[in-house]
Design an enzyme around this catalytic site. Structure first.
Site, short mmCIF file in Angstrom:
data_model
loop_
_atom_site.label_atom_id
_atom_site.label_comp_id
_atom_site.label_asym_id
_atom_site.label_seq_id
_atom_site.Cartn_x
_atom_site.Cartn_y
_atom_site.Cartn_z
N SER A 122 0.72 -1.25 0.04
CA SER A 122 -0.10 -0.06 -0.08
C SER A 122 0.90 1.36 0.11
O SER A 122 2.04 1.23 0.01
CB SER A 122 -0.91 -0.19 1.18
OG SER A 122 -0.23 0.37 2.40
N ASP A 123 0.23 2.28 -0.13
CA ASP A 123 1.03 3.60 0.10
C ASP A 123 1.08 3.90 1.31
O ASP A 123 0.42 3.18 2.24
CB ASP A 123 0.14 4.78 -0.71
CG ASP A 123 1.09 5.97 -1.00
OD1 ASP A 123 2.15 5.99 -0.58
OD2 ASP A 123 0.62 6.85 -1.68
N TRP A 124 1.64 5.04 1.82
CA TRP A 124 1.72 5.33 3.24
C TRP A 124 0.24 5.54 3.78
O TRP A 124 -0.37 6.46 3.62
CB TRP A 124 2.55 6.69 3.34
CG TRP A 124 3.00 7.19 4.81
CD1 TRP A 124 2.14 7.68 5.65
CD2 TRP A 124 4.24 7.47 5.30
NE1 TRP A 124 2.70 7.79 6.61
CE2 TRP A 124 4.05 7.81 6.41
CE3 TRP A 124 5.54 7.16 4.71
CZ2 TRP A 124 5.16 8.14 7.29
CZ3 TRP A 124 6.48 7.43 5.62
CH2 TRP A 124 6.50 7.81 6.87
N ALA A 125 0.23 4.61 4.79
CA ALA A 125 -0.87 4.66 5.68
C ALA A 125 -2.42 4.45 4.95
O ALA A 125 -3.16 4.87 5.52
CB ALA A 125 -0.88 5.49 6.82
#
Length: 483
Positions: free
Chosen positions: A17-20
């Site tokens: 995933s991307d950041w959070a």
């Protein structure tokens, strides 16, 4: 992710995933809480969660509740481990830290310097002010980005070190000697509106034979979550330029920014404009090389520059519309709805063309294009042709020209852009030298996705241009026929 990426496209890596972004589905309104977000992420086929820990915190309970399948977890773990094994991380998990010492080697710094110089785009050079003569008495170095090492590294450079960057001020002092460089920032940062330092900048200009203004945006204004509603030079930079101009000295603007800016007022006041972007560790020496002719500008714009923010989005590969503007389309439209003379796709208060087109960039020399030739007037689907043009260095400096090839599909089942870049060549020419530049164009290069999602080329008439940018060039025509 499962059907298209893995089953249809055969992707064998893992998805992170991307950041959070998994837990951010809560803010989107797609997940109720972190447990719900984890369930939806795993079921979609996300294998690894970046930064947030909803998978780690909730996967066991979600499995017990039947909201995720054991096979999903096993597949995610298997894909991650497969990549780690392929990288050899289990046999040798530690990086070779000795490589760090060679990062700033002379060879690497020389490459960084050359790449920075090749990236700078010369936008204006009235009266051939540039390059400056090395015999010049002194120069004024003015502006908030003349000595801003962190800013010239640009955004998202967490591993870059400001102390390794050589600024334009440092490079110019090293080249000319400190006594020939009169420095006054004028403004503490690119954003400041405090004008207290401007009088010192004006005085530095008065003491000098030429002024180099380092303007633009500091690195904190570029990158993710750094959108701006206006594209003008921020802070009091325009005021700085206006005041320094009162010294009546030749002025060069070097703009360092991470996006296209609108700076017509500044461009009108200065004789030369260089767009240097955020040029990195060796940006200072590269700019000094260009200012004094130790390097010759060859960069071309990889993005269209608007005249005003109201033109955004603006790009060269636009559709033609039903009423395309004519070259003189500017001003209040005339006519009536019954007789819509002047009702074209334009603006009432600004020229519809860009300030600087895609592919644009000047040199210290000049180039001419002649003798555009096509190897065939028509080619069958699956065939190819060659297009050639003679490029001559008509100036006094050796230089590199980036020759560009564009095409247009005139009639298609889906409307096509007015121009599409299909190729480019870097050509070095000595003064007076001519070279023939040749491109090979296949019908595969003319494909597009139709309304059924098929990647196709259709028979029909095409235009072709070879030139120095997307707005200029020699033009030819050819046909694509059925096999």
């Amino acid at each position: 992710l499962r059907r298209i990426l893995r089953d249809e496209l055969g992707f064998e890596g893992f998805v992170v995933s991307d950041w959070a972004s998994v837990v951010e589905m809560i803010q989107h309104g797609y997940a109720a809480d972190q447990a719900d977000a984890a369930a939806k992420g795993l079921s979609a086929g996300v294998d690894m969660e970046m930064v947030s820990t909803s998978f780690y915190d909730h996967a066991k309970d979600l499995l017990a509740a039947g909201r995720v399948k054991q096979e999903w977890i096993d597949e995610a773990v298997r894909r991650i481990l497969r990549v780690k094994f392929a990288l050899g991380l289990f046999e040798d998990p530690y990086p070779d830290t000795s490589l760090q010492a060679s990062m700033l080697s002379e060879e690497h710094l020389a490459i960084a310097r050359r790449l920075a110089a090749e990236s700078v785009v010369l936008l204006k050079n009235d009266g051939r002010l540039l390059p400056l003569p090395e015999s010049i008495g002194s120069i004024a170095v003015v502006g908030p980005l003349a000595d801003a090492p962190r800013d010239q590294l640009g955004c998202w450079t967490f591993d870059g070190k400001a102390e390794d960057a050589v600024t334009p001020l440092a490079a110019l002092r090293r080249m000319l000697g400190e006594d020939r460089v009169h420095y006054a920032a004028g403004l503490a940062t690119s954003r400041t509106t405090d004008e207290a330092g401007i009088p010192a900048a004006v005085e530095a200009a008065r003491r000098s034979d030429a002024v180099v203004l380092f303007l633009g945006e500091e690195q904190a204004l570029s990158g993710e979550a750094r959108s701006r509603a206006f594209l003008d030079l921020p802070g009091a930079q325009e005021k700085l330029v206006a005041e320094v101009a009162k010294a009546n000295k030749p002025m060069i603007a070097v703009i360092m920014a991470g996006r296209p800016l609108t700076f017509q007022n500044v461009a009108r006041r200065v004789e030369a404009v260089m767009y240097a972007w955020h040029p990195g560790t060796m940006g200072g020496p590269a700019i000094a090389d260009l200012l004094f002719g130790k390097a010759v500008p060859s960069g071309k714009l990889t993005i269209t520059f608007p005249r005003t923010v109201g033109q955004v989005p603006i790009y060269y590969a636009h559709k033609n519309t039903g009423r395309p503007p004519t070259p003189d389309s500017l001003g209040i439209p005339m006519g009536t709805p019954v007789d819509p003379k002047g009702y074209t796709s334009k603006y009432l208060d600004v020229d519809f063309t860009p300030e600087y087109p895609f592919g644009y960039g000047l040199s210290y020399t000049t180039f001419s294009y002649a003798n555009l030739q096509l190897s065939a007037e028509s080619i069958p689907i699956g065939g190819r042709l060659t297009a050639s043009v003679d490029v001559t260095n008509t100036g006094d400096w050796p230089g590199v020209e980036i020759v560009q090839l564009y095409t247009r599909d005139l009639v298609a089942s889906l409307t096509r852009p007015v121009k599409e870049l299909k190729g480019f060549r870097r050509v070095r020419l000595e003064p007076g030298e001519t070279k023939t530049v040749t491109f090979t164009l296949s019908t595969d290069d003319l494909r597009f996705y139709d309304s059924q999602g098929r990647f196709i080329v259709e028979p029909g008439r095409f235009h072709l241009w070879i030139g120095p940018n997307s707005a200029e060039g020699l033009k030819a025509e050819f046909m694509v026929t059925e096999r």
